[in-house]
Write a protein that holds these residues in place. Structure first.
Motif, PDB file in Angstrom:
ATOM      1  N   ARG A 145       0.963  -1.204   0.006  1.00  0.00           N
ATOM      2  CA  ARG A 145      -0.111  -0.111   0.091  1.00  0.00           C
ATOM      3  C   ARG A 145       0.887   1.260  -0.013  1.00  0.00           C
ATOM      4  O   ARG A 145       1.897   1.269   0.640  1.00  0.00           O
ATOM      5  CB  ARG A 145      -1.032  -0.066   1.189  1.00  0.00           C
ATOM      6  N   THR A 146       0.357   2.171  -0.611  1.00  0.00           N
ATOM      7  CA  THR A 146       0.903   3.581  -0.577  1.00  0.00           C
ATOM      8  C   THR A 146       0.727   4.303   0.805  1.00  0.00           C
ATOM      9  O   THR A 146      -0.316   3.715   1.536  1.00  0.00           O
ATOM     10  CB  THR A 146       0.280   4.251  -1.636  1.00  0.00           C
ATOM     11  N   PRO A 147       1.569   5.289   1.315  1.00  0.00           N
ATOM     12  CA  PRO A 147       1.045   5.742   2.427  1.00  0.00           C
ATOM     13  C   PRO A 147      -0.297   6.326   2.404  1.00  0.00           C
ATOM     14  O   PRO A 147      -1.179   6.148   3.541  1.00  0.00           O
ATOM     15  CB  PRO A 147       2.053   6.878   2.547  1.00  0.00           C
ATOM     16  N   GLU A 148      -0.991   6.813   1.308  1.00  0.00           N
ATOM     17  CA  GLU A 148      -2.294   7.414   1.486  1.00  0.00           C
ATOM     18  C   GLU A 148      -3.384   6.098   1.536  1.00  0.00           C
ATOM     19  O   GLU A 148      -4.303   6.176   2.309  1.00  0.00           O
ATOM     20  CB  GLU A 148      -2.530   7.871  -0.098  1.00  0.00           C
ATOM     21  N   GLN A 149      -2.796   4.983   1.002  1.00  0.00           N
ATOM     22  CA  GLN A 149      -3.898   4.082   1.010  1.00  0.00           C
ATOM     23  C   GLN A 149      -3.638   3.246   2.269  1.00  0.00           C
ATOM     24  O   GLN A 149      -4.786   2.855   3.155  1.00  0.00           O
ATOM     25  CB  GLN A 149      -3.553   2.815   0.112  1.00  0.00           C
ATOM     26  N   ALA A 150      -2.542   3.093   3.173  1.00  0.00           N
ATOM     27  CA  ALA A 150      -2.587   2.736   4.372  1.00  0.00           C
ATOM     28  C   ALA A 150      -3.105   3.635   5.542  1.00  0.00           C
ATOM     29  O   ALA A 150      -3.985   3.166   6.330  1.00  0.00           O
ATOM     30  CB  ALA A 150      -0.916   2.598   4.784  1.00  0.00           C
ATOM     31  N   ALA A 151      -3.001   4.849   4.953  1.00  0.00           N
ATOM     32  CA  ALA A 151      -3.967   5.743   5.959  1.00  0.00           C
ATOM     33  C   ALA A 151      -5.535   5.782   5.824  1.00  0.00           C
ATOM     34  O   ALA A 151      -6.082   5.941   6.777  1.00  0.00           O
ATOM     35  CB  ALA A 151      -3.569   7.428   5.587  1.00  0.00           C
ATOM     36  N   ARG A 152      -5.848   5.374   4.865  1.00  0.00           N
ATOM     37  CA  ARG A 152      -7.286   5.017   4.514  1.00  0.00           C
ATOM     38  C   ARG A 152      -7.737   3.819   5.028  1.00  0.00           C
ATOM     39  O   ARG A 152      -8.833   3.792   5.751  1.00  0.00           O
ATOM     40  CB  ARG A 152      -7.700   5.006   3.065  1.00  0.00           C
ATOM     41  N   VAL A 153      -7.206   2.801   5.084  1.00  0.00           N
ATOM     42  CA  VAL A 153      -7.413   1.701   5.825  1.00  0.00           C
ATOM     43  C   VAL A 153      -7.171   1.544   7.115  1.00  0.00           C
ATOM     44  O   VAL A 153      -8.087   1.084   8.012  1.00  0.00           O
ATOM     45  CB  VAL A 153      -6.329   0.495   5.343  1.00  0.00           C
ATOM     46  N   ALA A 154      -6.379   2.532   7.779  1.00  0.00           N
ATOM     47  CA  ALA A 154      -6.111   2.769   9.145  1.00  0.00           C
ATOM     48  C   ALA A 154      -7.453   3.138   9.676  1.00  0.00           C
ATOM     49  O   ALA A 154      -7.869   3.225  10.965  1.00  0.00           O
ATOM     50  CB  ALA A 154      -5.076   3.755   9.269  1.00  0.00           C
ATOM     51  N   LEU A 155      -8.212   4.126   8.927  1.00  0.00           N
ATOM     52  CA  LEU A 155      -9.566   4.797   9.331  1.00  0.00           C
ATOM     53  C   LEU A 155     -10.501   3.670   9.685  1.00  0.00           C
ATOM     54  O   LEU A 155     -11.174   3.675  10.819  1.00  0.00           O
ATOM     55  CB  LEU A 155     -10.084   5.738   8.474  1.00  0.00           C
ATOM     56  N   ASP A 156     -10.683   2.682   8.886  1.00  0.00           N
ATOM     57  CA  ASP A 156     -11.580   1.606   9.071  1.00  0.00           C
ATOM     58  C   ASP A 156     -11.098   0.746   9.983  1.00  0.00           C
ATOM     59  O   ASP A 156     -11.850   0.169  11.070  1.00  0.00           O
ATOM     60  CB  ASP A 156     -11.704   0.800   7.723  1.00  0.00           C
ATOM     61  N   ASP A 157      -9.760   0.592  10.114  1.00  0.00           N
ATOM     62  CA  ASP A 157      -9.173  -0.220  11.369  1.00  0.00           C
ATOM     63  C   ASP A 157      -9.638   0.152  12.617  1.00  0.00           C
ATOM     64  O   ASP A 157      -9.795  -0.713  13.428  1.00  0.00           O
ATOM     65  CB  ASP A 157      -7.622  -0.379  11.123  1.00  0.00           C
ATOM     66  N   ALA A 158      -9.623   1.339  12.787  1.00  0.00           N
ATOM     67  CA  ALA A 158      -9.933   2.031  14.286  1.00  0.00           C
ATOM     68  C   ALA A 158     -11.471   1.707  14.599  1.00  0.00           C
ATOM     69  O   ALA A 158     -11.575   1.530  15.673  1.00  0.00           O
ATOM     70  CB  ALA A 158      -9.606   3.597  14.211  1.00  0.00           C
ATOM     71  N   LEU A 159     -12.178   1.910  13.495  1.00  0.00           N
ATOM     72  CA  LEU A 159     -13.812   1.518  13.788  1.00  0.00           C
ATOM     73  C   LEU A 159     -14.013  -0.250  14.031  1.00  0.00           C
ATOM     74  O   LEU A 159     -14.742  -0.410  14.876  1.00  0.00           O
ATOM     75  CB  LEU A 159     -14.661   1.908  12.675  1.00  0.00           C
ATOM     76  N   ILE A 160     -13.252  -0.896  13.180  1.00  0.00           N
ATOM     77  CA  ILE A 160     -13.359  -2.362  13.374  1.00  0.00           C
ATOM     78  C   ILE A 160     -12.662  -2.463  15.059  1.00  0.00           C
ATOM     79  O   ILE A 160     -13.459  -3.161  15.767  1.00  0.00           O
ATOM     80  CB  ILE A 160     -12.473  -2.987  12.551  1.00  0.00           C
ATOM     81  N   GLY A 161     -11.665  -1.969  15.516  1.00  0.00           N
ATOM     82  CA  GLY A 161     -11.218  -1.993  16.766  1.00  0.00           C
ATOM     83  C   GLY A 161     -11.926  -1.725  17.781  1.00  0.00           C
ATOM     84  O   GLY A 161     -12.226  -2.496  18.835  1.00  0.00           O
ATOM     85  N   GLN A 162     -12.709  -0.788  17.595  1.00  0.00           N
ATOM     86  CA  GLN A 162     -13.782   0.014  18.520  1.00  0.00           C
ATOM     87  C   GLN A 162     -14.837  -1.174  18.674  1.00  0.00           C
ATOM     88  O   GLN A 162     -15.321  -1.544  19.808  1.00  0.00           O
ATOM     89  CB  GLN A 162     -14.342   1.161  18.172  1.00  0.00           C
ATOM     90  N   ALA A 163     -15.171  -1.727  17.597  1.00  0.00           N
ATOM     91  CA  ALA A 163     -16.481  -2.650  17.601  1.00  0.00           C
ATOM     92  C   ALA A 163     -15.913  -3.921  18.354  1.00  0.00           C
ATOM     93  O   ALA A 163     -16.880  -4.687  19.077  1.00  0.00           O
ATOM     94  CB  ALA A 163     -16.733  -2.854  16.284  1.00  0.00           C
TER      95      ALA A 163
END
Length: 198
Positions: A64-82
Motif C-alpha cells: 500500500r501507498t502511504p495514502e492507502q495505508a492511512a485510508r485503511v487505518a481509518l476503517d481499522d480504528a472503527l473495527i477495533g472499537q467494535a
C-alpha cells in the motif's frame, strides 16, 4: 463493561435517536463499572466507500501507498472499537425509508472479510460475536410492521451478517406528525428503554 455508542444522525444537536442512545448508555453505565466510547458520525464523518478506498483495501498491506495505508487505518480504528465493545448502542434515524449515509459508512467500514465475517461452506459467518446491541430507531412517520419499513430489515441483516445477533430495538415514531405525536413517541420510547434495561 465496554460500551460503544454510535450516533448516526446527520444532526449533531437535537437528534431524537441520539437522545435515546444517550438514555440507553446512561442506564447501562449507571452501575459505574463501564467505559463508554462515543462516535458521532455527524461531528466526525467517516469517508464513504469509494474506488480509492476499495483499491486500498484490496492492495496487500505491504504494497500500500502511504495514502492507502492511512485510508485503511481509518476503517481499522472503527473495527477495533467494535471488537473491543461488550455492548454497542446505535442511534439509527430513518432517512427516506433507509439508514443514514453516516451509518452506512460505518457499516461499510466494519464489514471486512476475514476480520468481522468470513465465508464458510454454508455461507457467511459473523465474527463479532458475544456482544449485546441496542438500536434506537427513530422515524418521522409510522412505519413499524408496515411495508414502508425497509430500514429494519437492513439493520437486522447487516448486524447478523457480522455476528451481532443479540439485538434489542427501541422505536420512536411519528416525529413528523405534530407536537402531541412527538411527546407520545418520546414517552413510549422511554418506557421501552425502562422495560428492556431493568
Amino acid at each position: 463493561m465496554n460500551i460503544l455508542q454510535i450516533n448516526s444522525s446527520a444532526r449533531s444537536n437535537g437528534s431524537e435517536s441520539t437522545r435515546l442512545a444517550d438514555a440507553i448508555v446512561a442506564k447501562l453505565a449507571a452501575g459505574g463499572d463501564a467505559t463508554v466510547v462515543r462516535r458521532d458520525l455527524a461531528a466526525v464523518p467517516h469517508p464513504v466507500l469509494d474506488e480509492a478506498a476499495l483499491q486500498a483495501l484490496f492492495t496487500p498491506a505491504d504494497a500500500r501507498t502511504p495514502e492507502q495505508a492511512a485510508r485503511v487505518a481509518l476503517d481499522d480504528a472503527l473495527i477495533g472499537q467494535a471488537q473491543a465493545a461488550d455492548v454497542i448502542v446505535i442511534g439509527a434515524p430513518m432517512y427516506n425509508f433507509g439508514i443514514t449515509v453516516q451509518l452506512k459508512s460505518w457499516f461499510d467500514a466494519i464489514a471486512r472479510a476475514g476480520v468481522t465475517f468470513k465465508y464458510g461452506p454454508t455461507g457467511p459467518v459473523g465474527l463479532l460475536t458475544g456482544k449485546k446491541v441496542y438500536v434506537a430507531v427513530t422515524r418521522g412517520g409510522l412505519h413499524k410492521d408496515a411495508p414502508t419499513d425497509t430500514q429494519l430489515p437492513h439493520l437486522k441483516a447487516f448486524l447478523s451478517f457480522v455476528g451481532l445477533t443479540d439485538v434489542q430495538f427501541v422505536f420512536s415514531e411519528g416525529h413528523g406528525l405534530g407536537a402531541d405525536a412527538v411527546a407520545r413517541a418520546r414517552a413510549e420510547a422511554d418506557e421501552q428503554i425502562n422495560a428492556v434495561l431493568v
